[in-house]
Design a protein around this motif. Structure first.
Motif, PDB file in Angstrom:
ATOM      1  N   ARG A   1      -0.198 -70.399   2.923  1.00 30.57           N
ATOM      2  CA  ARG A   1       1.153 -70.210   3.469  1.00 30.57           C
ATOM      3  C   ARG A   1       1.335 -71.037   4.731  1.00 30.57           C
ATOM      4  N   LYS A   2       2.585 -71.392   5.001  1.00 28.11           N
ATOM      5  CA  LYS A   2       2.942 -72.084   6.234  1.00 28.11           C
ATOM      6  C   LYS A   2       3.954 -71.237   6.978  1.00 28.11           C
ATOM      7  N   ASP A   3       3.993 -71.396   8.298  1.00 32.87           N
ATOM      8  CA  ASP A   3       4.981 -70.641   9.060  1.00 32.87           C
ATOM      9  C   ASP A   3       6.315 -71.390   9.067  1.00 32.87           C
ATOM     10  N   LYS A   4       7.308 -70.857   9.766  1.00 27.15           N
ATOM     11  CA  LYS A   4       8.647 -71.438   9.753  1.00 27.15           C
ATOM     12  C   LYS A   4       8.688 -72.834  10.378  1.00 27.15           C
ATOM     13  N   ASN A   5       7.650 -73.191  11.145  1.00 30.93           N
ATOM     14  CA  ASN A   5       7.570 -74.520  11.759  1.00 30.93           C
ATOM     15  C   ASN A   5       6.683 -75.482  10.971  1.00 30.93           C
ATOM     16  N   GLY A   6       6.227 -75.051   9.785  1.00 32.06           N
ATOM     17  CA  GLY A   6       5.408 -75.914   8.938  1.00 32.06           C
ATOM     18  C   GLY A   6       3.924 -75.901   9.272  1.00 32.06           C
ATOM     19  N   LYS A   7       3.482 -75.002  10.168  1.00 34.09           N
ATOM     20  CA  LYS A   7       2.065 -74.917  10.530  1.00 34.09           C
ATOM     21  C   LYS A   7       1.302 -74.087   9.507  1.00 34.09           C
ATOM     22  N   ASP A   8       0.097 -74.524   9.154  1.00 29.14           N
ATOM     23  CA  ASP A   8      -0.764 -73.785   8.228  1.00 29.14           C
ATOM     24  C   ASP A   8      -1.175 -72.451   8.843  1.00 29.14           C
ATOM     25  N   ILE A   9      -1.165 -71.395   8.023  1.00 26.26           N
ATOM     26  CA  ILE A   9      -1.583 -70.076   8.482  1.00 26.26           C
ATOM     27  C   ILE A   9      -2.994 -69.806   7.975  1.00 26.26           C
ATOM     28  N   TYR A  10      -3.902 -69.435   8.903  1.00 23.70           N
ATOM     29  CA  TYR A  10      -5.300 -69.166   8.611  1.00 23.70           C
ATOM     30  C   TYR A  10      -5.638 -67.718   8.950  1.00 23.70           C
ATOM     31  N   GLU A  11      -6.744 -67.254   8.403  1.00 24.36           N
ATOM     32  CA  GLU A  11      -7.305 -65.972   8.840  1.00 24.36           C
ATOM     33  C   GLU A  11      -7.468 -66.040  10.355  1.00 24.36           C
ATOM     34  N   GLY A  12      -7.240 -64.917  11.018  1.00 21.02           N
ATOM     35  CA  GLY A  12      -7.411 -64.879  12.472  1.00 21.02           C
ATOM     36  C   GLY A  12      -6.181 -65.284  13.251  1.00 21.02           C
ATOM     37  N   ASP A  13      -5.137 -65.759  12.567  1.00 18.21           N
ATOM     38  CA  ASP A  13      -3.902 -66.099  13.274  1.00 18.21           C
ATOM     39  C   ASP A  13      -3.131 -64.826  13.600  1.00 18.21           C
ATOM     40  N   CYS A  14      -2.497 -64.823  14.767  1.00 21.12           N
ATOM     41  CA  CYS A  14      -1.566 -63.757  15.147  1.00 21.12           C
ATOM     42  C   CYS A  14      -0.194 -64.225  14.677  1.00 21.12           C
ATOM     43  N   VAL A  15       0.449 -63.420  13.842  1.00 25.41           N
ATOM     44  CA  VAL A  15       1.677 -63.844  13.174  1.00 25.41           C
ATOM     45  C   VAL A  15       2.779 -62.804  13.347  1.00 25.41           C
ATOM     46  N   ARG A  16       4.001 -63.309  13.504  1.00 25.93           N
ATOM     47  CA  ARG A  16       5.192 -62.450  13.457  1.00 25.93           C
ATOM     48  C   ARG A  16       5.851 -62.681  12.101  1.00 25.93           C
ATOM     49  N   LYS A  17       6.078 -61.598  11.374  1.00 24.94           N
ATOM     50  CA  LYS A  17       6.724 -61.664  10.054  1.00 24.94           C
ATOM     51  C   LYS A  17       8.052 -60.933  10.161  1.00 24.94           C
ATOM     52  N   THR A  18       9.133 -61.647   9.913  1.00 26.70           N
ATOM     53  CA  THR A  18      10.457 -61.033   9.947  1.00 26.70           C
ATOM     54  C   THR A  18      11.022 -61.017   8.539  1.00 26.70           C
ATOM     55  N   MET A  19      11.385 -59.824   8.079  1.00 24.33           N
ATOM     56  CA  MET A  19      12.009 -59.667   6.763  1.00 24.33           C
ATOM     57  C   MET A  19      13.485 -59.369   7.015  1.00 24.33           C
ATOM     58  N   PHE A  20      14.357 -60.113   6.343  1.00 25.78           N
ATOM     59  CA  PHE A  20      15.790 -60.010   6.577  1.00 25.78           C
ATOM     60  C   PHE A  20      16.472 -59.157   5.513  1.00 25.78           C
ATOM     61  N   ASP A  21      17.478 -58.414   5.945  1.00 26.04           N
ATOM     62  CA  ASP A  21      18.328 -57.628   5.032  1.00 26.04           C
ATOM     63  C   ASP A  21      17.529 -56.683   4.136  1.00 26.04           C
ATOM     64  N   VAL A  22      16.656 -55.888   4.734  1.00 26.21           N
ATOM     65  CA  VAL A  22      15.838 -54.938   3.980  1.00 26.21           C
ATOM     66  C   VAL A  22      16.590 -53.607   3.918  1.00 26.21           C
ATOM     67  N   THR A  23      16.649 -53.018   2.734  1.00 25.75           N
ATOM     68  CA  THR A  23      17.288 -51.715   2.582  1.00 25.75           C
ATOM     69  C   THR A  23      16.393 -50.648   3.193  1.00 25.75           C
ATOM     70  N   ILE A  24      16.970 -49.856   4.118  1.00 26.56           N
ATOM     71  CA  ILE A  24      16.219 -48.799   4.791  1.00 26.56           C
ATOM     72  C   ILE A  24      16.936 -47.465   4.564  1.00 26.56           C
ATOM     73  N   ASN A  25      16.263 -46.538   3.947  1.00 27.25           N
ATOM     74  CA  ASN A  25      16.728 -45.161   3.747  1.00 27.25           C
ATOM     75  C   ASN A  25      17.984 -45.006   2.890  1.00 27.25           C
ATOM     76  N   PHE A  26      18.958 -45.854   3.097  1.00 30.49           N
ATOM     77  CA  PHE A  26      20.205 -45.728   2.343  1.00 30.49           C
ATOM     78  C   PHE A  26      20.474 -47.035   1.604  1.00 30.49           C
ATOM     79  N   PRO A  27      20.946 -46.988   0.373  1.00 24.94           N
ATOM     80  CA  PRO A  27      21.179 -48.212  -0.398  1.00 24.94           C
ATOM     81  C   PRO A  27      22.166 -49.171   0.247  1.00 24.94           C
TER      82      PRO A  27
END
Length: 143
Positions: A50-76
């Motif tokens: 996987r690559k991050d949003k800036n095109g950098k390779d992601i390796y084990e040991g990396d500290c990563v922020r993962k943002t998921m957009f428009d996720v249904t929470i509790n109510f449809p």
């Protein structure tokens, strides 16, 4: 099929070495042997595919922020963005790379977590590398 490559943390030198070819790895292992009696001081980290949003390779040991957009929470009809921060690890039980979540935020709230979440997500999301646990270990303490 994902690309197989590694990088390594050599603690004595406080440096990360990486390579893409077999010759690079031979050179790397020779450096480890030169600076350490064996490979005990060298920690290998595998590329996740996987690559991050800036095109950098992601390796084990990396500290990563993962943002998921428009996720249904509790109510449809209610959707929120959810942000996780954590450390990329290989999770044996799922035979896959995961984010070992250190914090999760949604609706302006922030909560400590302690669970793995897949590095991938079926939907709109982005990954951003914040650093790695060897060169930026202060990120491990982030609340």
């Amino acid at each position: 099929m994902r690309e197989i490559k590694f990088r390594a943390w050599v603690g004595k030198n406080e440096m990360i070495y990486s390579g893409n070819t077999y010759g690079d790895y031979i050179l790397f292992f020779e450096k480890c042997r030169e600076h350490h009696d064996g490979f005990g001081g060298c920690l290998l980290m595998q590329y996740t595919g996987r690559k991050d949003k800036n095109g950098k390779d992601i390796y084990e040991g990396d500290c990563v922020r993962k943002t998921m957009f428009d996720v249904t929470i509790n109510f449809p009809d209610r959707k929120e963005d959810i942000t996780y921060e954590g450390i990329v690890e290989f999770f044996q039980a799922w035979n896959s790379f995961v984010l070992d979540v250190r914090s999760k935020s949604w609706e302006g709230k922030r909560a400590q977590q302690g669970f793995p979440t897949p590095l991938y997500f079926d939907g709109k999301y982005e990954l951003e590398i914040l650093g790695n646990i060897y060169e930026h270990n202060h990120l491990l303490d982030k609340q």
